[in-house]
Write a protein that holds these residues in place. Structure first.
Motif, PDB file in Angstrom:
ATOM      1  N   LEU A 100       4.304   5.129   7.332  1.00  0.00           N
ATOM      2  CA  LEU A 100       3.637   6.339   7.803  1.00  0.00           C
ATOM      3  C   LEU A 100       2.464   6.085   8.738  1.00  0.00           C
ATOM      4  CD1 LEU A 100       3.545   8.346   4.454  1.00  0.00           C
ATOM      5  CD2 LEU A 100       5.249   8.478   6.285  1.00  0.00           C
ATOM      6  N   GLY A 101       1.671   5.084   8.475  1.00  0.00           N
ATOM      7  CA  GLY A 101       0.488   4.846   9.286  1.00  0.00           C
ATOM      8  C   GLY A 101      -0.791   5.054   8.499  1.00  0.00           C
ATOM      9  N   LYS A 102      -1.887   5.227   9.241  1.00  0.00           N
ATOM     10  CA  LYS A 102      -3.222   5.298   8.642  1.00  0.00           C
ATOM     11  C   LYS A 102      -3.803   6.698   8.734  1.00  0.00           C
ATOM     12  CE  LYS A 102      -4.197   0.561   9.968  1.00  0.00           C
ATOM     13  NZ  LYS A 102      -5.061  -0.325  10.722  1.00  0.00           N
ATOM     14  N   ASP A 103      -4.965   6.847   8.121  1.00  0.00           N
ATOM     15  CA  ASP A 103      -5.783   8.057   8.222  1.00  0.00           C
ATOM     16  C   ASP A 103      -5.095   9.315   7.698  1.00  0.00           C
ATOM     17  OD1 ASP A 103      -7.872   6.594   9.356  1.00  0.00           O
ATOM     18  OD2 ASP A 103      -7.049   6.863  11.367  1.00  0.00           O
ATOM     19  N   THR A 107      11.471  26.593  -9.570  1.00  0.00           N
ATOM     20  CA  THR A 107      11.237  25.817  -8.356  1.00  0.00           C
ATOM     21  C   THR A 107      12.188  24.629  -8.346  1.00  0.00           C
ATOM     22  OG1 THR A 107       8.934  26.477  -8.246  1.00  0.00           O
ATOM     23  CG2 THR A 107       9.538  24.454  -7.076  1.00  0.00           C
ATOM     24  N   GLY A 108      12.939  24.489  -7.249  1.00  0.00           N
ATOM     25  CA  GLY A 108      13.919  23.425  -7.202  1.00  0.00           C
ATOM     26  C   GLY A 108      13.869  22.576  -5.956  1.00  0.00           C
ATOM     27  N   PHE A 109      13.130  23.031  -4.943  1.00  0.00           N
ATOM     28  CA  PHE A 109      13.050  22.291  -3.692  1.00  0.00           C
ATOM     29  C   PHE A 109      11.607  22.263  -3.214  1.00  0.00           C
ATOM     30  CE2 PHE A 109      17.273  24.198  -3.814  1.00  0.00           C
ATOM     31  CZ  PHE A 109      18.071  23.069  -3.647  1.00  0.00           C
ATOM     32  N   ALA A 110      11.228  21.152  -2.591  1.00  0.00           N
ATOM     33  CA  ALA A 110       9.905  21.039  -1.983  1.00  0.00           C
ATOM     34  C   ALA A 110      10.079  20.417  -0.605  1.00  0.00           C
ATOM     35  CB  ALA A 110       8.984  20.179  -2.841  1.00  0.00           C
ATOM     36  N   GLU A 111       9.276  20.885   0.338  1.00  0.00           N
ATOM     37  CA  GLU A 111       9.262  20.343   1.691  1.00  0.00           C
ATOM     38  C   GLU A 111       7.815  20.045   2.046  1.00  0.00           C
ATOM     39  OE1 GLU A 111      11.357  23.097   4.425  1.00  0.00           O
ATOM     40  OE2 GLU A 111      12.054  24.027   2.566  1.00  0.00           O
ATOM     41  N   LEU A 112       7.561  18.875   2.574  1.00  0.00           N
ATOM     42  CA  LEU A 112       6.226  18.471   2.988  1.00  0.00           C
ATOM     43  C   LEU A 112       6.322  17.949   4.414  1.00  0.00           C
ATOM     44  CD1 LEU A 112       3.262  17.550   2.684  1.00  0.00           C
ATOM     45  CD2 LEU A 112       4.098  15.558   1.451  1.00  0.00           C
ATOM     46  N   TYR A 113       5.676  18.653   5.333  1.00  0.00           N
ATOM     47  CA  TYR A 113       5.677  18.267   6.748  1.00  0.00           C
ATOM     48  C   TYR A 113       4.321  17.683   7.091  1.00  0.00           C
ATOM     49  CZ  TYR A 113       9.903  21.006   6.824  1.00  0.00           C
ATOM     50  OH  TYR A 113      11.167  21.474   6.559  1.00  0.00           O
ATOM     51  N   MET A 114       4.322  16.590   7.862  1.00  0.00           N
ATOM     52  CA  MET A 114       3.086  15.867   8.181  1.00  0.00           C
ATOM     53  C   MET A 114       2.911  15.747   9.689  1.00  0.00           C
ATOM     54  SD  MET A 114       3.699  12.863   5.389  1.00  0.00           S
ATOM     55  CE  MET A 114       5.353  13.213   4.785  1.00  0.00           C
ATOM     56  N   ASP A 115       1.772  16.231  10.183  1.00  0.00           N
ATOM     57  CA  ASP A 115       1.395  16.102  11.590  1.00  0.00           C
ATOM     58  C   ASP A 115       0.333  15.013  11.666  1.00  0.00           C
ATOM     59  OD1 ASP A 115       0.676  16.409  14.254  1.00  0.00           O
ATOM     60  OD2 ASP A 115      -0.535  18.186  13.875  1.00  0.00           O
ATOM     61  N   ILE A 116       0.664  13.900  12.300  1.00  0.00           N
ATOM     62  CA  ILE A 116      -0.252  12.761  12.278  1.00  0.00           C
ATOM     63  C   ILE A 116      -1.259  12.750  13.417  1.00  0.00           C
ATOM     64  CG2 ILE A 116       1.449  11.357  11.071  1.00  0.00           C
ATOM     65  CD1 ILE A 116       1.892   9.810  13.686  1.00  0.00           C
ATOM     66  N   GLY A 129      -2.407  16.805   9.371  1.00  0.00           N
ATOM     67  CA  GLY A 129      -2.130  18.183   8.993  1.00  0.00           C
ATOM     68  C   GLY A 129      -0.923  18.214   8.071  1.00  0.00           C
ATOM     69  N   TYR A 130      -0.904  19.195   7.159  1.00  0.00           N
ATOM     70  CA  TYR A 130       0.177  19.288   6.176  1.00  0.00           C
ATOM     71  C   TYR A 130       0.673  20.722   6.043  1.00  0.00           C
ATOM     72  CZ  TYR A 130      -1.442  14.679   4.830  1.00  0.00           C
ATOM     73  OH  TYR A 130      -1.801  13.362   4.852  1.00  0.00           O
ATOM     74  N   ASP A 187       0.854  -1.180   0.000  1.00  0.00           N
ATOM     75  CA  ASP A 187       0.000   0.000   0.000  1.00  0.00           C
ATOM     76  C   ASP A 187       0.891   1.231   0.000  1.00  0.00           C
ATOM     77  OD1 ASP A 187      -2.385  -1.417   0.032  1.00  0.00           O
ATOM     78  OD2 ASP A 187      -2.437  -1.505   2.215  1.00  0.00           O
ATOM     79  N   TRP A 188       0.461   2.233  -0.736  1.00  0.00           N
ATOM     80  CA  TRP A 188       1.267   3.443  -0.899  1.00  0.00           C
ATOM     81  C   TRP A 188       0.488   4.683  -0.501  1.00  0.00           C
ATOM     82  CZ3 TRP A 188       6.296   2.912  -2.204  1.00  0.00           C
ATOM     83  CH2 TRP A 188       6.689   1.701  -2.770  1.00  0.00           C
ATOM     84  N   ALA A 189       1.193   5.664   0.004  1.00  0.00           N
ATOM     85  CA  ALA A 189       0.656   7.008   0.214  1.00  0.00           C
ATOM     86  C   ALA A 189       1.220   7.869  -0.913  1.00  0.00           C
ATOM     87  CB  ALA A 189       1.107   7.549   1.568  1.00  0.00           C
ATOM     88  N   TYR A 190       0.350   8.627  -1.557  1.00  0.00           N
ATOM     89  CA  TYR A 190       0.752   9.494  -2.664  1.00  0.00           C
ATOM     90  C   TYR A 190       0.514  10.946  -2.261  1.00  0.00           C
ATOM     91  CZ  TYR A 190       0.769   5.337  -5.601  1.00  0.00           C
ATOM     92  OH  TYR A 190       1.035   4.104  -6.133  1.00  0.00           O
ATOM     93  N   PHE A 191       1.493  11.780  -2.536  1.00  0.00           N
ATOM     94  CA  PHE A 191       1.419  13.210  -2.251  1.00  0.00           C
ATOM     95  C   PHE A 191       1.687  13.950  -3.559  1.00  0.00           C
ATOM     96  CE2 PHE A 191       3.007  10.941   1.454  1.00  0.00           C
ATOM     97  CZ  PHE A 191       2.077  11.298   2.408  1.00  0.00           C
ATOM     98  N   LEU A 192       0.653  14.570  -4.108  1.00  0.00           N
ATOM     99  CA  LEU A 192       0.759  15.277  -5.380  1.00  0.00           C
ATOM    100  C   LEU A 192       0.879  16.776  -5.114  1.00  0.00           C
ATOM    101  CD1 LEU A 192       0.486  15.427  -8.514  1.00  0.00           C
ATOM    102  CD2 LEU A 192      -1.961  15.727  -8.122  1.00  0.00           C
TER     103      LEU A 192
END
Length: 186
Positions: free
Chosen positions: A126-129, A41-50, A134-135, A26-31
């Protein structure tokens, strides 16, 4: 879903979804959709609060930007990505509690002109839900590292973006910019 529109936005879309690739994984996809006008644009940062719990996770961004997340929005996972030649990206996922690198991947641009990118991470890491998390998403210029755009809570978003852009030039010394995670509507 589109989170914003307009010719001046760099991030045109942010989506999170889960899927299986048929191999029992199973995969999590972040578009992250990007405006073709902003090819620098050369860098991306994605922070996740579970969990949205005060004191859980890190309030400091992994890139050491002059910004702090709200105490209840500390990140447990961070995906940092760098654009390579053409439409290719390399990325890695870090866990906050021990700052351990838990996954590395590569992605190719998506969408019209291949300027957007979709990152794929094994869901077991990563886990569920994911729809309840939060992102915070930031994209930066590949030359200067200056933040070009961000997805965050609407409250204070524009002011925070202005402060991050000013701080990126090195001309303005400020207190850390306060940021709050964006949460999908249920």
């Amino acid at each position: 879903a589109d989170v914003r529109s307009g010719s001046q936005t760099v991030i045109t879309r942010f989506e999170v979804h889960e899927s299986s690739d048929g191999s029992n994984e199973d995969w999590a996809y972040f578009l992250v959709g990007l405006n073709a006008k902003y090819v620098s644009t050369g860098f991306a940062e994605l922070y996740m609060d579970i969990n949205h719990r005060p004191g859980a996770g890190s309030a400091t961004l992994i890139t050491q930007r002059n910004a702090l997340l709200d105490d209840a929005d500390g990140w447990e996972f961070a995906l940092t990505a760098r654009k390579l030649a053409g439409a290719s990206w390399s990325y890695q996922v870090t866990r906050s509690n021990d700052m351990k690198l838990i996954y590395r991947g590569a992605a190719t641009g998506t969408g019209k002109n291949r300027v957007g990118v979709e990152f794929r991470v094994p869901r077991a890491l990563l886990g569920k839900d994911l729809s309840r998390w939060g992102y915070l998403v930031l994209v930066s210029d590949k030359e200067s590292g200056t933040v070009q755009d961000l997805i965050a809570a609407e409250a204070g978003r524009d002011a925070a973006l202005g402060q991050l852009r000013d701080a990126g030039t090195g001309l303005v010394k400020t207190e850390p910019v306060p940021l709050m995670m964006w949460r999908p509507a249920h």
